[in-house]
Design a protein around this motif. Structure first.
Motif, PDB file in Angstrom:
ATOM      1  N   GLN A  38       0.824  -1.200   0.000  1.00  9.00           N
ATOM      2  CA  GLN A  38       0.000   0.000   0.000  1.00  9.00           C
ATOM      3  C   GLN A  38       0.865   1.261   0.000  1.00  9.00           C
ATOM      4  O   GLN A  38       0.547   2.252  -0.667  1.00  9.00           O
ATOM      5  CB  GLN A  38      -0.923  -0.016   1.226  1.00  9.00           C
ATOM      6  N   ILE A  39       1.992   1.225   0.720  1.00 13.47           N
ATOM      7  CA  ILE A  39       2.894   2.377   0.760  1.00 13.47           C
ATOM      8  C   ILE A  39       3.494   2.643  -0.619  1.00 13.47           C
ATOM      9  O   ILE A  39       3.552   3.794  -1.085  1.00 13.47           O
ATOM     10  CB  ILE A  39       3.999   2.149   1.810  1.00 13.47           C
ATOM     11  N   SER A  40       3.940   1.576  -1.299  1.00 10.31           N
ATOM     12  CA  SER A  40       4.512   1.751  -2.634  1.00 10.31           C
ATOM     13  C   SER A  40       3.475   2.247  -3.633  1.00 10.31           C
ATOM     14  O   SER A  40       3.784   3.033  -4.540  1.00 10.31           O
ATOM     15  CB  SER A  40       5.125   0.439  -3.121  1.00 10.31           C
ATOM     16  N   LYS A  41       2.232   1.823  -3.446  1.00 10.78           N
ATOM     17  CA  LYS A  41       1.164   2.296  -4.328  1.00 10.78           C
ATOM     18  C   LYS A  41       0.882   3.773  -4.097  1.00 10.78           C
ATOM     19  O   LYS A  41       0.654   4.539  -5.055  1.00 10.78           O
ATOM     20  CB  LYS A  41      -0.090   1.460  -4.095  1.00 10.78           C
ATOM     21  N   ASP A  42       0.911   4.204  -2.830  1.00  7.46           N
ATOM     22  CA  ASP A  42       0.680   5.619  -2.526  1.00  7.46           C
ATOM     23  C   ASP A  42       1.787   6.500  -3.077  1.00  7.46           C
ATOM     24  O   ASP A  42       1.547   7.656  -3.452  1.00  7.46           O
ATOM     25  CB  ASP A  42       0.549   5.811  -1.020  1.00  7.46           C
ATOM     26  N   LEU A  43       3.008   5.966  -3.139  1.00  5.99           N
ATOM     27  CA  LEU A  43       4.129   6.727  -3.687  1.00  5.99           C
ATOM     28  C   LEU A  43       4.161   6.707  -5.206  1.00  5.99           C
ATOM     29  O   LEU A  43       5.011   7.367  -5.817  1.00  5.99           O
ATOM     30  CB  LEU A  43       5.446   6.186  -3.127  1.00  5.99           C
ATOM     31  N   GLY A  44       3.287   5.941  -5.822  1.00 14.22           N
ATOM     32  CA  GLY A  44       3.220   5.894  -7.277  1.00 14.22           C
ATOM     33  C   GLY A  44       4.359   5.135  -7.927  1.00 14.22           C
ATOM     34  O   GLY A  44       4.733   5.442  -9.070  1.00 14.22           O
TER      35      GLY A  44
END
Length: 426
Positions: free
Chosen positions: A157-163
């Motif tokens: 989820q963190i990597s997805k939020d960072l794009g």
């Protein structure tokens, strides 16, 4: 049976008995001889068959030990403290920083051969073994492992939020819980410097990022292949070798991408298993470009059975027509005859022509009336005494009826005579 298991666990059996019982009981009492932990996967992946295990002095020949961690990660260490290690022992090994917990997967001379396969860059990569894992070490190890699944979901989820265009496939915590390895897959280069900072602040551990390919991911996750067995990369394969479509072409496998691809969407590793055998056998077969000439027709290559050494020819270049299958030896003989200007009567030996297969009628040996319904036979009336009496009574009734009719006629005649007598009297 319970006493036998306890004796195996306590080691109160001889070497010969231990070898036999370990093959039966799996992980119980594995000694230095051939046993379940030495010849099969046991509880861990990528176990190596130790065919030198029963050689005297094998374990003392070197202090190098192979230790396996989660899934396919292995490491090599020096047994500097002279511990009596054997396969299946949990040990605490040197790590950077702290220590890690792993299980001994190989000892003895074969470890040096495994190190050559691992292509270690320097001798500094070989660290040392501290001690046997204590109960407190194992408790801390289990606590760290219990956090891996939640950490992986949260990090995605963190990597997805960072794009970031990447997929975190697995997370592995070090045995002491001070470090976490994040395995990720990405098609292009990814700048994850900001990701490392966020992960460190979130999980409060040292972060290490490792990029893996689709095959490595399949080996770590595991699964069942189209053959019905567990994936080779998740069980016994140590290193990945490149697979090309030439391997399928050499084995005359249909170039269907869906059938050639494995669970990782790459070409199957098993395409390389038998390609050398096919290449060696194909050397005895004639070239596909050669045309075989007979007195009647010219024959073109159609298909071949490499392992059986058979070649099938057709009289048409594109379609199967008048197919004839001959051995590779016979094909070479005809090629040599054509070079000398001779043409045989046919492709078969001794000039025999191929027997034409006549269509066989499937109903030749069958009865056409086998499905017809059998006619029901009428039942004959049984003659009995009662029946005879009944028939006699019927005849009597008929005779009585005839008598009454005759009497009625007689009465009618009498009436006529009476009428005539009355007329005469008048």
């Amino acid at each position: 049976m319970a006493e036998d298991i306890k004796n195996i666990q306590d080691g109160d059996v001889t070497n010969e008995e231990n070898s036999m019982t370990s093959l039966t009981w799996g992980t119980f009492g594995c000694s230095r001889g051939l046993c379940a932990k030495g010849v099969s996967r046991s509880d861990h992946q990528l176990n190596t068959y130790d065919w030198l295990a029963d050689v005297p002095g094998n374990a003392e020949s070197t202090d190098l030990v192979e230790v396996q961690f989660k899934n396919t990660r292995k490491g090599y260490f020096h047994n500097v403290n002279g511990l009596d290690l054997k396969k299946g022992d949990w040990v605490a090994v040197e790590a950077s920083p702290g220590h890690d917990i792993g299980v001994v997967s190989l000892t003895g001379r074969l470890v040096t051969q495994q190190i050559k396969k691992a292509n270690l860059k320097s001798a500094d990569d070989i660290k040392k073994i501290y001690r046997f894992a204590s109960e407190s070490d194992m408790d801390r190890y289990r606590e760290a492992k219990s956090r891996e699944q939640g950490t992986m979901i949260q990090s995605r989820q963190i990597s997805k939020d960072l794009g970031l265009d990447m997929k975190i496939g697995d997370v592995e915590y070090q045995g002491d819980g001070n470090k976490a390895i994040f395995y990720y897959i990405a098609d292009e280069r990814v700048d994850f410097r900001q990701l490392i900072k966020v992960l460190a602040d979130t999980f409060h551990v040292r972060i290490e990022m490792k990029q893996i390919g689709a095959r490595q991911e399949a080996g770590r996750i595991g699964g069942t292949g189209p053959c019905g067995r567990e994936l080779c990369c998740a069980t016994w394969m140590k290193n990945f070798s490149s697979v090309s479509t030439n391997a399928a072409r050499f084995q005359d496998i249909s170039p269907n991408p869906q059938k050639l691809a494995g669970m990782c969407a790459k070409l199957k590793c098993c395409l390389n298993y038998e390609v050398d055998c096919y290449m060696e056998a194909s050397k005895d077969l004639p070239s596909k470009e050669v045309i075989l000439q007979t007195k009647d027709n010219d024959y073109y290559f159609f298909k071949q059975d490499i392992l059986a050494g058979l070649v099938t020819y057709s009289t048409d270049k594109r379609t199967p027509a008048n197919l004839e299958t001959i051995t590779a030896k016979r094909a070479h003989e005809i090629i040599q005859m054509n070079k000398e200007g001779e043409k045989p009567l046919s492709l078969q030996f001794n000039g025999k022509t191929k027997e034409v297969e006549r269509p066989k009628d499937m109903l030749d040996d069958s009865d056409l009336t086998r499905f017809d319904k059998a006619k029901k036979k009428k039942k004959k009336k049984s003659k009995s005494k009662d029946g005879a009496k009944g028939n006699g009574g019927g005849h009597a009734n008929n005779a009585q009826g005839k008598g009454n009719n005759a009497q009625a006629k007689g009465n009618g005649g009498g009436n006529a005579d009476n009428a005539q007598a009355k007329d005469n009297a008048k």
